[in-house]
Structure formats: C-alpha cells, structure tokens
Design a protein around this motif. Sequence first.
Motif, PDB file in Angstrom:
ATOM      1  N   SER A 293       0.839  -1.272  -0.052  1.00 10.77           N
ATOM      2  CA  SER A 293       0.025   0.177  -0.022  1.00 10.77           C
ATOM      3  C   SER A 293       0.959   1.384  -0.010  1.00 10.77           C
ATOM      4  O   SER A 293       0.716   2.274  -0.821  1.00 10.77           O
ATOM      5  CB  SER A 293      -0.888  -0.018   1.336  1.00 10.77           C
TER       6      SER A 293
ATOM      7  N   THR B 120       1.277   4.032  -2.960  1.00 12.98           N
ATOM      8  CA  THR B 120       0.935   5.510  -2.824  1.00 12.98           C
ATOM      9  C   THR B 120       2.218   5.984  -3.191  1.00 12.98           C
ATOM     10  O   THR B 120       1.978   7.352  -3.701  1.00 12.98           O
ATOM     11  CB  THR B 120       0.597   5.792  -1.242  1.00 12.98           C
TER      12      THR B 120
ATOM     13  N   ASP C 102       2.714   7.175  -6.808  1.00 16.77           N
ATOM     14  CA  ASP C 102       1.602   8.079  -7.581  1.00 16.77           C
ATOM     15  C   ASP C 102       2.360   9.461  -7.621  1.00 16.77           C
ATOM     16  O   ASP C 102       3.110  10.114  -6.832  1.00 16.77           O
ATOM     17  CB  ASP C 102       0.505   8.331  -6.575  1.00 16.77           C
TER      18      ASP C 102
ATOM     19  N   VAL D  62       1.781  12.333  -5.337  1.00 19.94           N
ATOM     20  CA  VAL D  62       2.514  12.225  -3.844  1.00 19.94           C
ATOM     21  C   VAL D  62       4.024  12.308  -3.853  1.00 19.94           C
ATOM     22  O   VAL D  62       4.599  13.086  -3.134  1.00 19.94           O
ATOM     23  CB  VAL D  62       2.034  10.897  -3.297  1.00 19.94           C
TER      24      VAL D  62
END
Length: 73
Positions: free
Chosen positions: A42, A46, A49, A52
């Motif tokens: 996870s 993230t 991305d 981010v």
Amino acid sequence: MARDPDTIQREIEQARDALAATLDQLGAKASPKKLVEDAKVSAKSTLDDPRVKYALIGVGVLVGLLVVRRLFR
C-alpha cells in the motif's frame, strides 16, 4: 418431530468443519507477516503516485532550503 441422531451428528460435524475453515481464513488474513506485506504494498503504491512523489520532493526541497538558510544566517 424428532430428528435422527445421525443427521444431527452430521450437521454438527459440517458446522464444525465450516467454523474451522473460517478460523483458518481469519488466521491467514490477520497474520502479522501478511499485514506488514499489505502495508508495504500500500505504501509503495501510494508513493508511486506522481502527485504524492512530487509533493514529497517539493517538501524535501523546501525543508532543505530552510535548513541551509538557517545555517548561513
């Protein structure tokens, strides 16, 4: 109406087997190794991305500039 003892015994065994299977599934899902691996996946997705990633780069540059500015004052 009275039920046949063999039928009752069979139903109890089926319920016991179903419960054992459910507990095995829960044990696998709640495994600390699995939870850690899921958290890693996870976090990696993230951080992959672009929004981010670039936001974190921007924050890092800003903090770096503030530290350099503070050192040379």
